[in-house]
Design an enzyme around this catalytic site. Sequence first.
Site, PDB file in Angstrom:
ATOM      1  N   ILE A 164       0.834  -1.210   0.000  1.00  0.00           N
ATOM      2  CA  ILE A 164       0.000   0.000   0.000  1.00  0.00           C
ATOM      3  C   ILE A 164       0.868   1.259   0.000  1.00  0.00           C
ATOM      4  O   ILE A 164       0.611   2.207  -0.754  1.00  0.00           O
ATOM      5  CB  ILE A 164      -0.973  -0.018   1.199  1.00  0.00           C
ATOM      6  CG1 ILE A 164      -1.886  -1.242   1.109  1.00  0.00           C
ATOM      7  CG2 ILE A 164      -1.803   1.267   1.251  1.00  0.00           C
ATOM      8  CD1 ILE A 164      -2.700  -1.528   2.369  1.00  0.00           C
ATOM      9  N   ASP A 210      -7.866   7.705   8.981  1.00  0.00           N
ATOM     10  CA  ASP A 210      -8.875   6.680   8.673  1.00  0.00           C
ATOM     11  C   ASP A 210      -9.004   5.718   9.851  1.00  0.00           C
ATOM     12  O   ASP A 210     -10.004   5.008   9.960  1.00  0.00           O
ATOM     13  CB  ASP A 210      -8.424   5.899   7.425  1.00  0.00           C
ATOM     14  CG  ASP A 210      -9.386   4.785   7.031  1.00  0.00           C
ATOM     15  OD1 ASP A 210     -10.589   5.088   6.865  1.00  0.00           O
ATOM     16  OD2 ASP A 210      -8.948   3.637   6.893  1.00  0.00           O
ATOM     17  N   HIS A 263     -12.565   4.344   9.174  1.00  0.00           N
ATOM     18  CA  HIS A 263     -11.879   3.110   8.730  1.00  0.00           C
ATOM     19  C   HIS A 263     -12.503   2.563   7.425  1.00  0.00           C
ATOM     20  O   HIS A 263     -12.953   1.417   7.378  1.00  0.00           O
ATOM     21  CB  HIS A 263     -11.936   2.049   9.849  1.00  0.00           C
ATOM     22  CG  HIS A 263     -10.827   1.029   9.747  1.00  0.00           C
ATOM     23  ND1 HIS A 263     -10.279   0.410  10.842  1.00  0.00           N
ATOM     24  CD2 HIS A 263     -10.181   0.504   8.666  1.00  0.00           C
ATOM     25  CE1 HIS A 263      -9.346  -0.454  10.440  1.00  0.00           C
ATOM     26  NE2 HIS A 263      -9.271  -0.407   9.131  1.00  0.00           N
ATOM     27  N   ILE A 264     -12.476   3.419   6.409  1.00  0.00           N
ATOM     28  CA  ILE A 264     -13.106   3.048   5.130  1.00  0.00           C
ATOM     29  C   ILE A 264     -12.088   2.912   3.993  1.00  0.00           C
ATOM     30  O   ILE A 264     -12.469   2.879   2.822  1.00  0.00           O
ATOM     31  CB  ILE A 264     -14.179   4.094   4.714  1.00  0.00           C
ATOM     32  CG1 ILE A 264     -13.585   5.515   4.691  1.00  0.00           C
ATOM     33  CG2 ILE A 264     -15.406   4.012   5.615  1.00  0.00           C
ATOM     34  CD1 ILE A 264     -14.453   6.546   3.989  1.00  0.00           C
ATOM     35  N   ALA A 265     -10.809   2.850   4.339  1.00  0.00           N
ATOM     36  CA  ALA A 265      -9.797   2.915   3.268  1.00  0.00           C
ATOM     37  C   ALA A 265      -9.964   1.807   2.225  1.00  0.00           C
ATOM     38  O   ALA A 265      -9.694   2.018   1.048  1.00  0.00           O
ATOM     39  CB  ALA A 265      -8.392   2.898   3.858  1.00  0.00           C
ATOM     40  N   SER A 266     -10.421   0.629   2.628  1.00  0.00           N
ATOM     41  CA  SER A 266     -10.558  -0.454   1.637  1.00  0.00           C
ATOM     42  C   SER A 266     -11.983  -0.543   1.080  1.00  0.00           C
ATOM     43  O   SER A 266     -12.317  -1.510   0.385  1.00  0.00           O
ATOM     44  CB  SER A 266     -10.172  -1.797   2.270  1.00  0.00           C
ATOM     45  OG  SER A 266     -11.106  -2.150   3.264  1.00  0.00           O
ATOM     46  N   CYS A 271      -3.550   5.555   7.361  1.00  0.00           N
ATOM     47  CA  CYS A 271      -4.495   4.525   6.891  1.00  0.00           C
ATOM     48  C   CYS A 271      -3.960   3.148   7.266  1.00  0.00           C
ATOM     49  O   CYS A 271      -4.291   2.162   6.609  1.00  0.00           O
ATOM     50  CB  CYS A 271      -4.660   4.598   5.371  1.00  0.00           C
ATOM     51  SG  CYS A 271      -5.632   5.985   4.813  1.00  0.00           S
ATOM     52  N   SER A 272      -3.103   3.091   8.302  1.00  0.00           N
ATOM     53  CA  SER A 272      -2.576   1.771   8.684  1.00  0.00           C
ATOM     54  C   SER A 272      -3.387   1.226   9.856  1.00  0.00           C
ATOM     55  O   SER A 272      -4.452   0.623   9.644  1.00  0.00           O
ATOM     56  CB  SER A 272      -1.076   1.857   9.002  1.00  0.00           C
ATOM     57  OG  SER A 272      -0.802   2.748  10.055  1.00  0.00           O
ATOM     58  N   ARG A 273      -2.949   1.467  11.078  1.00  0.00           N
ATOM     59  CA  ARG A 273      -3.708   1.104  12.270  1.00  0.00           C
ATOM     60  C   ARG A 273      -3.572   2.259  13.271  1.00  0.00           C
ATOM     61  O   ARG A 273      -2.493   2.863  13.387  1.00  0.00           O
ATOM     62  CB  ARG A 273      -3.169  -0.177  12.913  1.00  0.00           C
ATOM     63  CG  ARG A 273      -3.560  -1.457  12.184  1.00  0.00           C
ATOM     64  CD  ARG A 273      -5.043  -1.790  12.359  1.00  0.00           C
ATOM     65  NE  ARG A 273      -5.410  -3.039  11.713  1.00  0.00           N
ATOM     66  CZ  ARG A 273      -5.868  -3.162  10.469  1.00  0.00           C
ATOM     67  NH1 ARG A 273      -6.005  -2.087   9.701  1.00  0.00           N
ATOM     68  NH2 ARG A 273      -6.204  -4.338   9.991  1.00  0.00           N
ATOM     69  N   GLU A 275     -10.634   2.400  18.369  1.00  0.00           N
ATOM     70  CA  GLU A 275     -11.855   2.370  17.551  1.00  0.00           C
ATOM     71  C   GLU A 275     -12.968   1.640  18.267  1.00  0.00           C
ATOM     72  O   GLU A 275     -12.695   0.644  18.940  1.00  0.00           O
ATOM     73  CB  GLU A 275     -11.547   1.690  16.205  1.00  0.00           C
ATOM     74  CG  GLU A 275     -10.794   2.621  15.297  1.00  0.00           C
ATOM     75  CD  GLU A 275     -10.452   2.019  13.940  1.00  0.00           C
ATOM     76  OE1 GLU A 275     -11.225   1.216  13.423  1.00  0.00           O
ATOM     77  OE2 GLU A 275      -9.406   2.383  13.413  1.00  0.00           O
TER      78      GLU A 275
HETATM   79  N1  LIG Z   1      -7.243   1.539   6.871  1.00  0.00           N
HETATM   80  C1  LIG Z   1      -7.552   0.428   6.223  1.00  0.00           C
HETATM   81  O1  LIG Z   1      -8.695   0.148   5.905  1.00  0.00           O
HETATM   82  C2  LIG Z   1      -6.451  -0.500   5.817  1.00  0.00           C
HETATM   83  C3  LIG Z   1      -6.583  -1.218   4.620  1.00  0.00           C
HETATM   84  C4  LIG Z   1      -5.577  -2.088   4.269  1.00  0.00           C
HETATM   85  C5  LIG Z   1      -4.460  -2.232   5.088  1.00  0.00           C
HETATM   86  N2  LIG Z   1      -4.360  -1.529   6.243  1.00  0.00           N
HETATM   87  C6  LIG Z   1      -3.162  -1.651   7.091  1.00  0.00           C
HETATM   88  O2  LIG Z   1      -2.030  -1.432   6.261  1.00  0.00           O
HETATM   89  C7  LIG Z   1      -1.026  -2.365   6.608  1.00  0.00           C
HETATM   90  C8  LIG Z   1      -0.064  -2.546   5.449  1.00  0.00           C
HETATM   91  O3  LIG Z   1      -0.673  -3.315   4.421  1.00  0.00           O
HETATM   92  P1  LIG Z   1       0.209  -3.801   3.156  1.00  0.00           P
HETATM   93  O4  LIG Z   1      -0.641  -4.689   2.336  1.00  0.00           O
HETATM   94  O5  LIG Z   1       0.861  -2.630   2.501  1.00  0.00           O
HETATM   95  O6  LIG Z   1       1.315  -4.659   3.918  1.00  0.00           O
HETATM   96  P2  LIG Z   1       2.811  -4.910   3.508  1.00  0.00           P
HETATM   97  O7  LIG Z   1       3.268  -6.044   4.364  1.00  0.00           O
HETATM   98  O8  LIG Z   1       2.939  -5.031   2.029  1.00  0.00           O
HETATM   99  O9  LIG Z   1       3.569  -3.561   3.952  1.00  0.00           O
HETATM  100  C9  LIG Z   1       3.924  -3.261   5.262  1.00  0.00           C
HETATM  101  C10 LIG Z   1       5.305  -2.661   5.222  1.00  0.00           C
HETATM  102  O10 LIG Z   1       5.629  -2.161   6.532  1.00  0.00           O
HETATM  103  C11 LIG Z   1       7.017  -2.384   6.711  1.00  0.00           C
HETATM  104  N3  LIG Z   1       7.351  -2.313   8.131  1.00  0.00           N
HETATM  105  C12 LIG Z   1       7.144  -3.252   9.078  1.00  0.00           C
HETATM  106  N4  LIG Z   1       7.629  -2.806  10.258  1.00  0.00           N
HETATM  107  C13 LIG Z   1       8.128  -1.568  10.020  1.00  0.00           C
HETATM  108  C14 LIG Z   1       8.752  -0.603  10.836  1.00  0.00           C
HETATM  109  N5  LIG Z   1       8.988  -0.835  12.139  1.00  0.00           N
HETATM  110  N6  LIG Z   1       9.114   0.565  10.282  1.00  0.00           N
HETATM  111  C15 LIG Z   1       8.890   0.793   8.956  1.00  0.00           C
HETATM  112  N7  LIG Z   1       8.318  -0.090   8.141  1.00  0.00           N
HETATM  113  C16 LIG Z   1       7.949  -1.253   8.668  1.00  0.00           C
HETATM  114  C17 LIG Z   1       7.263  -3.757   6.096  1.00  0.00           C
HETATM  115  O11 LIG Z   1       8.634  -3.984   5.844  1.00  0.00           O
HETATM  116  C18 LIG Z   1       6.405  -3.686   4.858  1.00  0.00           C
HETATM  117  O12 LIG Z   1       7.129  -3.221   3.729  1.00  0.00           O
HETATM  118  C19 LIG Z   1      -1.805  -3.609   7.030  1.00  0.00           C
HETATM  119  O13 LIG Z   1      -1.060  -4.447   7.896  1.00  0.00           O
HETATM  120  C20 LIG Z   1      -3.025  -3.029   7.714  1.00  0.00           C
HETATM  121  O14 LIG Z   1      -2.813  -2.918   9.104  1.00  0.00           O
HETATM  122  C21 LIG Z   1      -5.343  -0.675   6.623  1.00  0.00           C
HETATM  123  O1  LIG Z   2      -6.330  -4.483   7.255  1.00  0.00           O
HETATM  124  C1  LIG Z   2      -7.271  -4.255   6.496  1.00  0.00           C
HETATM  125  O2  LIG Z   2      -7.504  -4.956   5.507  1.00  0.00           O
HETATM  126  C2  LIG Z   2      -8.150  -3.065   6.724  1.00  0.00           C
HETATM  127  O3  LIG Z   2      -7.974  -2.418   7.881  1.00  0.00           O
HETATM  128  C3  LIG Z   2      -9.564  -3.226   6.311  1.00  0.00           C
HETATM  129  O4  LIG Z   2      -9.565  -3.326   4.946  1.00  0.00           O
END
Ligand SMILES: NC(=O)c1ccc[n+]([C@@H]2O[C@H](COP(=O)([O-])OP(=O)(O)OC[C@H]3O[C@@H](n4cnc5c(N)ncnc54)[C@H](O)[C@@H]3O)[C@@H](O)[C@H]2O)c1
Ligand SMILES: O=C(O)[C@H](O)CO
Length: 381
Positions: free
Chosen positions: A171, A292, A315-318, A266-268, A297
Amino acid sequence: MVQVWNPNGKYRVVSTKPMPGTRWINLLIEQDCRVEICTRKKTILSVEDIIALIGDKCDGVIGQLTEDWGEALFSALSRAGGKAFSNMAVGYNNVDVNAANKYGVAVGNTPGVLTETTAELAASLSLSAARRIVEADEFMRAGLYDGWLPNLFVGNLLKGQTVGVIGAGRIGSAYARMMVEGFKMNLIYYDLYQATRLEKFVTAYAEFLKANGEQPVTWKRAASMDEVLREADVISLHPILDKTTYHLVNKERLAIMKKEAILVNCSRGPVIDEVALVEHLKQNPMFRVGLDVFEDEPYMKPGLADLKNAVVVPHIASASKWTREGMATLAALNVLGKIKGYPVWSDTNRIEPFLNENVPPPAASPSIVNSKALGLPVSRL
Ligand SMILES: NC(=O)c1ccc[n+]([C@@H]2O[C@H](COP(=O)([O-])OP(=O)(O)OC[C@H]3O[C@@H](n4cnc5c(N)ncnc54)[C@H](O)[C@@H]3O)[C@@H](O)[C@H]2O)c1
Ligand SMILES: O=C(O)[C@H](O)CO
């Protein structure tokens, strides 16, 4: 409160929530599953609620990121003969994978299908914060607009500024590409690993711009996260949530950011110390955020909702139709694959074959995060 599909199916699969689309239901039914969908109005199910849903016989569960999947649920699922659980999410910080390993339960997640949708929301929040879109919308609706003014809702220009990405995985890299290509921003990123494809993309785009007589964009892989925070004008957070990223952005780190920076998450939620953030936003009215996700939450920390320099969404990013239907499909196929004894897919960054509605999906589980720990076979397809 439970909707049942294919009551005579051999395998019992429970979904703790209704999920978008029907393909995921049909795929399970075609493979002899009885599908039970919990339709209770309660948004966040407790461990006790889910234990009751699992019952005495359950082959697999599709669950949500709001649920606490630990010892209690995995032991209940195992007692009921269950072999698989899948989060309908890519992030699985709500799952105790060690507990799942102890009971031999496969844990699935849904990578890839939400990459672009989530990055698009991060880009939207970046723009909303930079151009004060929500504030301006509220102003219009309140009937306060009485004519154009030179100083009305002046915001930040993105072109030529620096975008910072923390966690340049799927992402984070997609977001970086959008901001670099879309707004001609320079990139600085921090990740534990090198984002080689992203670097190549920015290099190629820079060459394209140069060849067309435009200022080329640049990229830099930062040696530390602080370097990104100091240098970037817009910073977007995309790491996983674990012990190393809890409160990654805290009071001290907020203090080293530019006074007019934009921070997007948009992570956690717990990746940011939200109490420190509220204080920082109060002290620095030109600093803006687009959020997001939140630390507790569905709640926001006191004061956040009153701040004009914060854009907040639930929390609607996806949440695009294609992505949410695809997430449901991947989650169902993770569970189905384990029930049927299929191998796990070899490349979780290449899940497209599971999403083509016109052909049957491969006989594999798309993404099982504890496949190595459980010694599951890998698909050769
Ligand atoms: N808001 C939402 O609706 C939503 C939607 C999708 C994903 N997410 C969150 O986004 C996260 C990432 O998804 P992704 O598919 O890109 O995962 P991914 O595994 O492809 O990317 C995560 C990246 O974070 C890096 N990372 C891990 N620890 C780190 C640190 N201490 N410092 C810097 N970088 C670090 C990893 O090396 C990796 O490249 C998910 O785990 C989820 O929690 C949220
Ligand atoms: O981790 C995820 O996939 C999101 O937070 C919801 O899409």
